[in-house]
Design a protein around this motif. Structure first.
Motif, PDB file in Angstrom:
ATOM      1  N   GLY A 140      16.647  30.813  15.286  1.00 12.28           N
ATOM      2  CA  GLY A 140      15.973  32.010  15.764  1.00 12.28           C
ATOM      3  C   GLY A 140      16.729  33.287  15.459  1.00 12.28           C
ATOM      4  N   PHE A 141      18.043  33.273  15.648  1.00  7.49           N
ATOM      5  CA  PHE A 141      18.830  34.485  15.399  1.00  7.49           C
ATOM      6  C   PHE A 141      18.836  34.837  13.918  1.00  7.49           C
ATOM      7  N   GLN A 142      18.941  33.832  13.046  1.00  2.00           N
ATOM      8  CA  GLN A 142      18.988  34.107  11.608  1.00  2.00           C
ATOM      9  C   GLN A 142      17.650  34.631  11.097  1.00  2.00           C
ATOM     10  N   VAL A 143      16.549  34.106  11.644  1.00  2.63           N
ATOM     11  CA  VAL A 143      15.238  34.650  11.278  1.00  2.63           C
ATOM     12  C   VAL A 143      15.169  36.126  11.651  1.00  2.63           C
ATOM     13  N   TYR A 144      15.757  36.462  12.814  1.00  3.08           N
ATOM     14  CA  TYR A 144      15.782  37.851  13.275  1.00  3.08           C
ATOM     15  C   TYR A 144      16.702  38.722  12.416  1.00  3.08           C
ATOM     16  N   SER A 145      17.897  38.214  12.098  1.00  3.92           N
ATOM     17  CA  SER A 145      18.904  39.057  11.473  1.00  3.92           C
ATOM     18  C   SER A 145      18.826  39.099   9.945  1.00  3.92           C
ATOM     19  N   LEU A 146      18.292  38.044   9.321  1.00  7.75           N
ATOM     20  CA  LEU A 146      18.302  37.963   7.860  1.00  7.75           C
ATOM     21  C   LEU A 146      16.931  38.155   7.227  1.00  7.75           C
ATOM     22  N   SER A 147      15.891  38.211   8.042  1.00 10.18           N
ATOM     23  CA  SER A 147      14.531  38.283   7.494  1.00 10.18           C
ATOM     24  C   SER A 147      13.780  39.468   8.096  1.00 10.18           C
ATOM     25  N   PRO A 148      14.035  40.686   7.621  1.00 14.08           N
ATOM     26  CA  PRO A 148      13.393  41.868   8.205  1.00 14.08           C
ATOM     27  C   PRO A 148      11.880  41.880   8.040  1.00 14.08           C
ATOM     28  N   LEU A 149      11.342  41.097   7.104  1.00 13.63           N
ATOM     29  CA  LEU A 149       9.895  41.073   6.880  1.00 13.63           C
ATOM     30  C   LEU A 149       9.223  39.926   7.638  1.00 13.63           C
ATOM     31  N   ARG A 150       9.897  39.391   8.631  1.00 13.04           N
ATOM     32  CA  ARG A 150       9.339  38.272   9.393  1.00 13.04           C
ATOM     33  C   ARG A 150       8.083  38.705  10.144  1.00 13.04           C
ATOM     34  N   LYS A 151       7.214  37.722  10.376  1.00 13.97           N
ATOM     35  CA  LYS A 151       6.005  37.952  11.163  1.00 13.97           C
ATOM     36  C   LYS A 151       5.983  36.930  12.288  1.00 13.97           C
TER      37      LYS A 151
END
Length: 365
Positions: A92-103
């Motif tokens: 969860g943290f890596q999706v937040y911190s490394l993927s600014p285009l996440r949906k």
């Protein structure tokens, strides 16, 4: 999993956490092995510096080499040849911190890989499937790491989503893997307490506090640390995620936290900053060129017992790989010995004096 508290000195406590791959002595620091390797360290060297458990990263291992590859090797323990306990975060943290285009949706997060831009989806079910294939002793529930700053309204919705996902993860969990929940709520005390209450009712194997040290002022982080530990079950391990400066660990131990992780000791080692009982040493500086004394005369690590500041300065300036390795050995030993001293102070009912004396000698980083 079996967790027992062995001694208390105020709210600070020592304990034993028995897992399928070994037993931890708490408070414990977990070196970070993001992609299945603690940078510059072999498993044997990790044991030699005193590591009892390491943390690996679900997001990164999912992308490279893939959980199927690791499962084919017999799981993460066999793949990386580490015979002690392993904790895998949820991603969860890596999706937040490394993927600014996440949906973010109700079922999970669609994101683009930071390595090649490919599109992926991870939700609570996918995270548990990946962590089950990795075979770690402790898995973390999939959460949304609330950014800082965030509005109250956004943080509340994020919290509700984290609780929903935690319920799904709990239903998907399988033994002998132990599942920890992650308390969110941003900088809002009432939301933090709400998150803790909701997760307590679900009866997880352990409880973590996430979403701290993500950009908020340190005084706010310490405020959260101060009131959150007592909101988590007394008979379960309490894990403060991603907080790792020594002075912050002391504050968290004082509040009643048991488990910690951070990249600080390995990252600062690679950049030439070494931690000693009297503060930090920027070994790259020219003042150490002809300093033929040990890095820290009070340290028992391999680096300090065998090499001088002059040699470490030379290795770093010459960009020799050995320099990074010796720096990392020292910093990890420093952290793990620090935790050993904390445990001894608690057992001897002198934690407060230890904290005061230690901070008076240490200048911080």
């Amino acid at each position: 999993m079996n967790f027992t508290v062995s001694h208390k000195d105020g709210s600070a406590r020592t304990g034993r956490l028995a897992l399928s791959s070994g037993t931890l002595h708490t408070p414990v620091f977990m070196p970070v092995g993001t992609m299945g390797a603690v940078k510059a360290m072999s498993p044997r060297e990790l044991r030699e510096v005193g590591a009892e458990i390491i943390l690996c990263n679900t997001y990164h291992l999912y992308l490279r080499p893939g959980e199927d590859t690791i499962a084919e090797a017999g799981g993460l323990h066999e793949f990386i040849r580490w015979d002690g306990p392993i904790l895998t975060d949820s991603g969860g943290f890596q999706v937040y911190s490394l993927s600014p285009l996440r949906k973010i949706g109700q079922d999970g997060v669609t994101f683009k890989s930071h390595t090649d831009g490919s599109t992926h989806f991870i939700g609570p079910r996918e995270s548990m499937r990946i962590q089950r294939a990795l075979g770690a002793d402790i898995a973390m529930a999939f959460d949304e790491c609330t950014p800082y700053p965030s509005s109250y309204e956004y943080t509340l919705k994020s919290l509700e989503l984290t609780t929903k996902w935690a319920e799904i993860c709990l239903r998907a969990a399988t033994k002998p893997q132990t599942l920890f929940a992650i308390v969110q709520g941003g900088v809002y005390k009432d939301l933090r307490l709400q998150s803790a209450a909701q997760l307590r009712d679900l009866n997880f194997g352990g409880y973590a506090v996430g979403g701290v040290s993500v950009g908020e002022p340190k005084e706010i982080m310490h405020e959260i640390i101060g009131y959150m530990a007592s909101e988590l079950p007394d008979d379960k391990p309490r894990y403060l995620m991603g907080v790792g400066f020594p002075e912050d660990i002391l504050a968290a131990v004082e509040a009643g936290f048991d488990m910690f992780d951070c990249v600080i000791p390995t990252r600062t080692a690679r950049h030439g900053t070494l931690l000693t009982t009297h503060g930090r040493v920027a070994i790259r500086n020219s003042q150490f060129r002809r300093d033929h004394t040990p890095l820290d005369p009070e340290c028992g690590c391999y680096t300090c017992r065998n090499f001088t500041r002059s040699y470490l300065n030379h290795l770093f300036r010459a960009r020799e790989i050995l320099g990074i390795r010796l720096n990392t050995i020292h910093n990890l030993y420093f952290y793990l010995d620090f935790m050993k001293k904390i445990r001894a102070a608690i057992e001897q009912d002198r934690f407060n004096s230890f904290k005061k004396d230690w901070l008076s000698e240490y200048r911080g980083i």
